[in-house]
Design a protein around this motif. Structure first.
Motif, PDB file in Angstrom:
ATOM      1  N   SER A  48       0.803  -1.221   0.000  1.00 38.81           N
ATOM      2  CA  SER A  48       0.000   0.000   0.000  1.00 38.81           C
ATOM      3  C   SER A  48       0.837   1.273   0.000  1.00 38.81           C
ATOM      4  N   ARG A  49       2.149   1.146   0.124  1.00 38.15           N
ATOM      5  CA  ARG A  49       3.005   2.324   0.200  1.00 38.15           C
ATOM      6  C   ARG A  49       3.259   2.929  -1.182  1.00 38.15           C
ATOM      7  N   VAL A  50       3.768   4.135  -1.171  1.00 37.24           N
ATOM      8  CA  VAL A  50       4.126   4.825  -2.402  1.00 37.24           C
ATOM      9  C   VAL A  50       5.491   5.471  -2.192  1.00 37.24           C
ATOM     10  N   ALA A  51       6.264   5.594  -3.273  1.00 40.43           N
ATOM     11  CA  ALA A  51       7.661   6.026  -3.165  1.00 40.43           C
ATOM     12  C   ALA A  51       7.847   7.535  -3.088  1.00 40.43           C
ATOM     13  N   ALA A  52       6.790   8.296  -3.271  1.00 37.39           N
ATOM     14  CA  ALA A  52       6.885   9.760  -3.161  1.00 37.39           C
ATOM     15  C   ALA A  52       5.581  10.289  -2.597  1.00 37.39           C
ATOM     16  N   THR A  53       5.681  11.297  -1.771  1.00 38.72           N
ATOM     17  CA  THR A  53       4.494  11.939  -1.213  1.00 38.72           C
ATOM     18  C   THR A  53       4.417  13.368  -1.753  1.00 38.72           C
ATOM     19  N   ALA A  61      11.427  -0.622   9.681  1.00 41.38           N
ATOM     20  CA  ALA A  61      11.436  -1.536  10.830  1.00 41.38           C
ATOM     21  C   ALA A  61      10.822  -0.869  12.054  1.00 41.38           C
ATOM     22  N   ASN A  62      11.036   0.414  12.183  1.00 44.67           N
ATOM     23  CA  ASN A  62      10.454   1.173  13.285  1.00 44.67           C
ATOM     24  C   ASN A  62       8.927   1.045  13.278  1.00 44.67           C
ATOM     25  N   ILE A  63       8.360   1.162  12.088  1.00 48.00           N
ATOM     26  CA  ILE A  63       6.913   1.047  11.940  1.00 48.00           C
ATOM     27  C   ILE A  63       6.468  -0.394  12.183  1.00 48.00           C
ATOM     28  N   ALA A  64       7.242  -1.360  11.693  1.00 45.32           N
ATOM     29  CA  ALA A  64       6.884  -2.773  11.873  1.00 45.32           C
ATOM     30  C   ALA A  64       6.858  -3.156  13.345  1.00 45.32           C
ATOM     31  N   GLY A  65       7.819  -2.649  14.122  1.00 51.46           N
ATOM     32  CA  GLY A  65       7.846  -2.939  15.552  1.00 51.46           C
ATOM     33  C   GLY A  65       6.627  -2.391  16.264  1.00 51.46           C
ATOM     34  N   THR A 125       4.273 -10.423   6.592  1.00 50.17           N
ATOM     35  CA  THR A 125       5.611 -10.092   6.099  1.00 50.17           C
ATOM     36  C   THR A 125       5.767  -8.630   5.675  1.00 50.17           C
ATOM     37  N   ASN A 126       4.708  -7.851   5.776  1.00 50.75           N
ATOM     38  CA  ASN A 126       4.812  -6.445   5.360  1.00 50.75           C
ATOM     39  C   ASN A 126       3.997  -5.566   6.301  1.00 50.75           C
ATOM     40  N   LEU A 127       4.423  -5.536   7.552  1.00 48.17           N
ATOM     41  CA  LEU A 127       3.682  -4.766   8.550  1.00 48.17           C
ATOM     42  C   LEU A 127       3.735  -3.271   8.278  1.00 48.17           C
ATOM     43  N   ALA A 128       4.843  -2.802   7.711  1.00 45.66           N
ATOM     44  CA  ALA A 128       4.956  -1.366   7.445  1.00 45.66           C
ATOM     45  C   ALA A 128       3.864  -0.897   6.491  1.00 45.66           C
ATOM     46  N   SER A 129       3.476  -1.762   5.553  1.00 43.94           N
ATOM     47  CA  SER A 129       2.437  -1.397   4.592  1.00 43.94           C
ATOM     48  C   SER A 129       1.080  -1.240   5.258  1.00 43.94           C
ATOM     49  N   MET A 130       0.919  -1.819   6.457  1.00 42.58           N
ATOM     50  CA  MET A 130      -0.335  -1.676   7.199  1.00 42.58           C
ATOM     51  C   MET A 130      -0.462  -0.292   7.838  1.00 42.58           C
ATOM     52  N   ALA A 136       0.412   2.553   6.031  1.00 48.75           N
ATOM     53  CA  ALA A 136       0.921   3.033   4.747  1.00 48.75           C
ATOM     54  C   ALA A 136       1.199   4.523   4.687  1.00 48.75           C
ATOM     55  N   ALA A 137       0.381   5.333   5.348  1.00 50.52           N
ATOM     56  CA  ALA A 137       0.559   6.781   5.249  1.00 50.52           C
ATOM     57  C   ALA A 137       1.895   7.219   5.849  1.00 50.52           C
ATOM     58  N   ASP A 138       2.144   6.839   7.105  1.00 52.38           N
ATOM     59  CA  ASP A 138       3.399   7.243   7.743  1.00 52.38           C
ATOM     60  C   ASP A 138       4.593   6.478   7.169  1.00 52.38           C
ATOM     61  N   ALA A 139       4.389   5.209   6.811  1.00 51.48           N
ATOM     62  CA  ALA A 139       5.483   4.440   6.218  1.00 51.48           C
ATOM     63  C   ALA A 139       5.928   5.076   4.905  1.00 51.48           C
ATOM     64  N   SER A 140       4.961   5.537   4.110  1.00 49.88           N
ATOM     65  CA  SER A 140       5.292   6.188   2.839  1.00 49.88           C
ATOM     66  C   SER A 140       5.982   7.530   3.067  1.00 49.88           C
ATOM     67  N   ALA A 141       5.502   8.273   4.068  1.00 47.44           N
ATOM     68  CA  ALA A 141       6.112   9.577   4.357  1.00 47.44           C
ATOM     69  C   ALA A 141       7.584   9.417   4.713  1.00 47.44           C
ATOM     70  N   LEU A 142       7.887   8.438   5.568  1.00 48.57           N
ATOM     71  CA  LEU A 142       9.280   8.214   5.972  1.00 48.57           C
ATOM     72  C   LEU A 142      10.109   7.672   4.815  1.00 48.57           C
ATOM     73  N   TYR A 143       9.539   6.718   4.089  1.00 48.58           N
ATOM     74  CA  TYR A 143      10.272   6.124   2.961  1.00 48.58           C
ATOM     75  C   TYR A 143      10.554   7.170   1.885  1.00 48.58           C
ATOM     76  N   ALA A 144       9.563   7.998   1.579  1.00 49.89           N
ATOM     77  CA  ALA A 144       9.753   9.021   0.549  1.00 49.89           C
ATOM     78  C   ALA A 144      10.867  10.001   0.938  1.00 49.89           C
ATOM     79  N   ARG A 145      10.974  10.305   2.233  1.00 47.77           N
ATOM     80  CA  ARG A 145      12.068  11.174   2.678  1.00 47.77           C
ATOM     81  C   ARG A 145      13.410  10.462   2.548  1.00 47.77           C
ATOM     82  N   ASN A 146      13.437   9.163   2.818  1.00 48.05           N
ATOM     83  CA  ASN A 146      14.661   8.388   2.593  1.00 48.05           C
ATOM     84  C   ASN A 146      15.096   8.485   1.138  1.00 48.05           C
ATOM     85  N   VAL A 147      14.138   8.307   0.239  1.00 54.60           N
ATOM     86  CA  VAL A 147      14.423   8.361  -1.199  1.00 54.60           C
ATOM     87  C   VAL A 147      14.927   9.746  -1.598  1.00 54.60           C
TER      88      VAL A 147
END
Length: 373
Positions: free
Chosen positions: A14-19, A133-137, A316-321, A323-334
């Motif tokens: 459910s995540r997206v690579a850019a916000t 991983a932070n989100i998955a925990g 196996t994909n808890l971060a996608s659960m 999705a909004a915050d996981a995408s925000a953090l991932y997009a900043r990583n990118v």
């Protein structure tokens, strides 16, 4: 540069690579950004928000026909041919997925897998493993609470006192520490174990008891230091002592969250079937290593099963659960990675000699980069 962001095609992603936030910054830097229609909907990022940030909305062809394609997960075998020769791909590509890497090389794509970023201070802002991983925990504890048939906190009521749940966290990396913090907020009593004695202070600072397995030899003490922020396989005698301690504590636990991973290897078994058989009926195990074989051999990837009266959760994909915050953090990583990848004076010139860029490089000039180099 023309930057494309396709919709993630993998089932359950459910995540997206850019916000909208990161798109606005990319546009301000002079890039043209095109997103596939609906790419961010599951992450609470509507097309209108992207358009307000300066992006264009197009179809799948427009998203893949770009100078740089941003993805969360590796493109499928049907998607790879959509990219043109010389394009740049950035995402979590599965650094050890040789088949996918070879396919990207054949198409002539220069691919970067962000999981391979070194665990250094300079690379912290693009550390996708830590951000996700932070989100998955966090989510692991909430899922455990959902399946657990009792309260987590101690409650004193007119009908009597309800004891607090006992949570055992195996592995005190980013996911484990967040699981400890979340379980503590919910009022549980927590114990934690890790092969690295150096994390004891962190564990205790979050309110958990650290299960200390003594290091008896110089070899054990050296290996326990880990490398690059990751744990290393411990000697068999230490593992035997740890298994004995974990077995005893597992019998007392109501919820066990396992998070142990070793890069490039099958996940270590921390909770054997014998331990599960002695757990209390109604206990919960959330195995965050399910995608890599599991820390418990009874775990089934992407399923919730019951064995010996214990519920084992193998998402196996808890971060996608989240999705909004996981995408925000991932997009900043990118965005942070693109900042060092692209030359500030001429974005067509890549900083291929940068140590972070080199570490993440998967394929270039039609060749697959050796994952060990």
């Amino acid at each position: 540069m023309r930057i494309g962001v396709p919709t993630e095609s993998r089932v359950g992603e459910s995540r997206v690579a850019a916000t909208a936030e990161t798109v606005k910054k990319l546009v301000q830097q002079g890039h043209q950004v095109t997103l596939q229609a609906g790419a961010g909907l599951k992450a609470s990022q509507p097309d209108g928000a992207y358009e307000e940030a300066g992006a264009q909305i197009g179809d799948i062809h427009a998203a893949f026909d770009a100078d740089i394609v941003l993805k969360v997960r590796a493109p499928s075998t049907e998607e790879v041919p959509r990219m043109r020769q010389g394009a740049i791909l950035v995402g979590m590509l599965g650094r050890l997925d040789q088949t996918n890497s070879e396919l990207l090389a054949q198409v002539g794509v220069t691919a970067f897998s962000l999981e391979a970023a070194p665990r250094t201070t300079r690379a912290q802002s693009m550390d996708v493993l830590s951000s996700q991983a932070n989100i998955a925990g966090y989510k692991a504890v909430l899922i455990a609470a959902q399946h657990y048939k009792r309260f987590l906190p101690m409650l004193m009521t007119a009908a009597g006192t309800v004891k607090a749940a006992r949570v055992l966290v195996l592995g005190a990396g980013v996911a484990g520490l967040q699981a400890i913090a979340t379980a503590k907020r919910l009022g549980a009593v927590i114990e934690a174990s890790d092969v690295r004695p150096g994390v004891k202070e962190q564990v205790e600072s979050l309110g958990a008891k650290f299960l200390d397995v003594s290091l008896l030899t110089d070899e054990e003490r050296e290996i326990a230091k880990g490398v690059g922020g990751y744990a290393r396989p411990m000697p068999s005698d230490w593992l035997r002592r740890q298994a004995t301690l974990v077995h005893e504590r597992a019998k007392q636990a109501d919820i066990i969250i396992t998070t142990a991973l070793i890069p490039g290897q099958k996940a270590p078994v921390l909770l054997p079937e014998e331990a599960v058989m002695e757990m209390k009926p109604g206990s919960i195990v959330v195995d965050l290593a399910a995608a890599d074989g599991g820390n418990c051999p009874l775990t089934v990837a992407d399923e919730v099963v019951e064995r010996h009266g214990v519920t084992l959760i193998g998402h196996t994909n808890l971060a996608s659960m989240v999705a909004a915050d996981a995408s925000a953090l991932y997009a900043r990583n990118v965005l942070s990675f693109l900042t060092i990848l692209l030359n500030s004076n001429d974005a067509r010139v890549l900083n291929m000699e940068d140590d972070i860029v080199k570490a993440c490089l998967v394929s270039h000039d039609g060749r697959v980069r050796d994952a060990q180099s």
